[in-house]
Enzyme design. Structure first.
Site, PDB file in Angstrom:
ATOM      1  N   ASP A 156       0.655  -1.193   0.078  1.00  0.00           N
ATOM      2  CA  ASP A 156      -0.075  -0.113   0.054  1.00  0.00           C
ATOM      3  C   ASP A 156       0.931   1.138   0.053  1.00  0.00           C
ATOM      4  OD1 ASP A 156      -1.145  -2.330   1.219  1.00  0.00           O
ATOM      5  OD2 ASP A 156      -2.892  -0.978   1.735  1.00  0.00           O
ATOM      6  N   HIS A 160      -1.181   4.405  -0.606  1.00  0.00           N
ATOM      7  CA  HIS A 160      -2.155   5.503  -0.052  1.00  0.00           C
ATOM      8  C   HIS A 160      -1.935   7.000  -0.210  1.00  0.00           C
ATOM      9  CE1 HIS A 160      -5.096   2.743   1.646  1.00  0.00           C
ATOM     10  NE2 HIS A 160      -4.293   1.982   2.142  1.00  0.00           N
ATOM     11  N   ASP A 213      -3.819  -0.279  -3.390  1.00  0.00           N
ATOM     12  CA  ASP A 213      -4.179   0.947  -2.705  1.00  0.00           C
ATOM     13  C   ASP A 213      -3.228   2.244  -2.774  1.00  0.00           C
ATOM     14  OD1 ASP A 213      -6.233  -0.367  -1.430  1.00  0.00           O
ATOM     15  OD2 ASP A 213      -5.688  -0.447   0.518  1.00  0.00           O
ATOM     16  N   ASN A 262      -8.208  -2.848  -2.550  1.00  0.00           N
ATOM     17  CA  ASN A 262      -9.422  -2.562  -2.026  1.00  0.00           C
ATOM     18  C   ASN A 262     -10.046  -1.150  -2.196  1.00  0.00           C
ATOM     19  OD1 ASN A 262      -8.146  -2.408   0.208  1.00  0.00           O
ATOM     20  ND2 ASN A 262     -10.006  -1.726   1.513  1.00  0.00           N
ATOM     21  N   HIS A 263      -9.046  -0.165  -2.244  1.00  0.00           N
ATOM     22  CA  HIS A 263      -9.347   1.294  -2.167  1.00  0.00           C
ATOM     23  C   HIS A 263      -9.446   1.516  -3.560  1.00  0.00           C
ATOM     24  CE1 HIS A 263      -9.502   2.864   1.884  1.00  0.00           C
ATOM     25  NE2 HIS A 263      -8.721   1.679   2.225  1.00  0.00           N
ATOM     26  N   HIS A 282      -3.543  -8.205  -3.272  1.00  0.00           N
ATOM     27  CA  HIS A 282      -3.673  -6.819  -2.096  1.00  0.00           C
ATOM     28  C   HIS A 282      -4.280  -7.579  -0.866  1.00  0.00           C
ATOM     29  CE1 HIS A 282      -4.416  -3.239  -0.440  1.00  0.00           C
ATOM     30  NE2 HIS A 282      -5.610  -3.726  -0.193  1.00  0.00           N
ATOM     31  N   HIS A 328      -2.590  -4.887   2.240  1.00  0.00           N
ATOM     32  CA  HIS A 328      -4.045  -4.454   2.941  1.00  0.00           C
ATOM     33  C   HIS A 328      -3.859  -4.345   4.384  1.00  0.00           C
ATOM     34  CE1 HIS A 328      -8.351  -4.691   2.749  1.00  0.00           C
ATOM     35  NE2 HIS A 328      -8.192  -5.919   3.372  1.00  0.00           N
TER      36      HIS A 328
END
Length: 472
Positions: free
Chosen positions: A149, A151, A178, A210-211, A262, A368
């Site tokens: 990730d 982000h 992500d 998932n994002h 992920h 994740h």
């Protein structure tokens, strides 16, 4: 199989661009050796720093070496120089321009051109991409960098790319998803990675997190970020991003021995006929979905799953995308519904062993879970070093990898997690030795406001409002 944890100095080659933002004379990069949690080996932590000032009231003039605004090449072919300029422009503008000035950095027409090419490329890739580091034409074998990730933490991503060595003929990158949400520069982060993908499609692989979904981006800031940066064109840009998210592959297999995704493993969705209705042709079969008995899914089932959904379903026959993106490992054996998240699974060490053994794999590398999620998970290690080794079984290991240091960017509590980020390097000839590279956040971050109410929104994707998720 051994997990090797060490730091190696990566020297830039002639094909690599210089760092996007050179440090000031009084900054330094310090390398410190820390004891790793696994196998008694060592990993290294690289501390990066970068000077930054608050944007002044009047907009400054960009340096002459920056080509602003960014323009799309006339022949539509990206170059290393174009990518280098993109990184520098994003870095500089994030420190000197307010978000509303973003169209003067990346005009919407240029965004449209890039995402059109990238989306077509991504949609053509299979659900589980094959990452082949063996280059028969040149007689060489590339190393593979796996990233967790990020982000929207643009400056940490820029540092990671420089520290690991930019994508090249002998260096492949696999990103575990992500890219957006929570951090303030999700748009720059996603655009930059799309540009690298278009420039080097067989050396950069972007998987879905998932994002990368409508639900998460509407809750955790990315939708509002895009609207703030593109104004009246924001809805158009956001829709283009959602369409691109749908095309992102779900998983990868590296060198035939490492599975990355992920969230992680997934259930079987094979169903058996329960009743055959009368009729000569096209007789309808009523299918019997037994949700009480969960079994591990196969790579063949993964390849047939329908990934082109705005939000992965948590119910119905198309459960594999939700499992791959939302599931978490557990110390308890077997498969169970992931009640904490409301979607996906929890899987135990026995499932990891079954999956590795069945497909002759050595490692599962998933992401994740950041420090906020791991704080609430009994029996599993924290995420302070940017990675954990969650399962050690006869056939190999399960690794959780998180590449966003000092995460999340916006925290409601005075005491921060201060976690390191990490990435993994897989090297020839066997690719089953995970070499961990830890690093700290680039400081100070440019001053910027959050795009979501981080004081009220939970930090670990729990208690999802499933009814608001779009599954069609």
């Amino acid at each position: 199989m051994h997990l090797v944890l060490r730091h190696t100095m990566t020297l830039p080659t002639d094909s690599e661009p210089p760092p996007p933002s050179p440090p000031p004379p009084d900054s330094a990069t310090d390398t410190a050796t820390a004891t790793a949690a696994a196998n008694g080996a060592t990993t290294t932590t690289t501390t990066s720093s970068s000077s930054s000032e608050n944007p002044p009231d009047s907009l400054p003039t960009p340096p002459q070496e920056l080509q602003l605004p960014i323009s799309w090449p006339q022949d539509g072919t990206l170059s290393l120089e174009w990518i280098h300029n993109l990184m520098q422009c994003f870095d500089w503008s994030s420190r000197n321009f307010p978000p509303s000035e973003f169209p003067s950095v990346l005009p919407v027409q240029v965004f449209d051109s890039l995402i059109l090419v990238a989306s077509k490329m991504l949609h053509k890739e299979p659900n589980c991409v094959t990452v082949d580091p063996f280059r028969p034409n040149s007689g060489t074998t590339a190393s593979v960098v796996v990233v967790g990730d990020v982000h929207g933490q643009l400056h940490d991503l820029l540092f990671l790319l420089k520290d690991a060595g930019y994508p090249s003929d002998d260096r492949i990158f696999v990103f575990n998803g992500d890219y957006v949400d929570r951090g303030a520069w999700g748009l720059e982060t996603f655009v930059l990675l799309l540009a690298w993908k278009v420039f080097m499609p067989h050396n950069v692989y972007l998987l879905r997190g998932n994002h990368e979904s409508k639900y998460c981006t509407s809750v955790y800031g990315y939708e509002k970020e895009v609207m703030a940066k593109y104004g009246d064109k924001g809805k158009h840009v956001y829709r283009k991003c959602l369409g691109c998210f749908e095309g992102l592959p779900l998983a990868s297999i590296v060198a035939g021995c490492v599975f990355t995704a992920h969230g992680g493993l997934f259930r079987s969705v094979t169903v058996t006929p329960s009743k055959r209705l009368k009729g000569k042709k096209n007789r309808k079969i009523l299918l019997n979905h037994d949700n009480k008995t969960l079994t591990l899914g196969s790579l063949e089932e993964l390849s047939k799953a329908r990934r082109s959904v705005l939000d992965p379903p948590w119910e119905g026959p198309n459960l594999i995308p939700g499992d791959v993106l939302w599931s978490d490992p557990s110390k308890n054996p077997g498969l169970a519904p992931n009640k904490e998240r409301g979607i996906g699974l929890l899987w135990g060490p026995d499932c990891t062993e079954e999956f590795l053994k069945k497909y002759q794999l050595k490692l599962v590398i998933r992401s994740h879970e950041g420090p906020d999620a791991r704080e609430k998970r009994d029996g599993l290690d924290r995420m302070s070093e940017g990675y954990t080794i969650d399962h050690v079984v006869d056939s190999g290991k399960l690794i959780t990898l998180f590449s966003a240091p000092d995460y999340p960017q916006f925290q409601a509590t005075e005491e921060r997690y201060n976690n390191k980020g990490a990435y993994v390097v897989l090297e020839p000839p066997n690719f089953d030795n995970a070499i961990f590279h830890g690093f700290t956040a680039v400081t100070p971050r440019p001053k910027v406001n959050a795009y979501y109410n981080f004081e009220e929104v939970i930090d670990s994707d729990e208690e999802l409002d499933l009814e608001s998720m779009v599954t069609s």
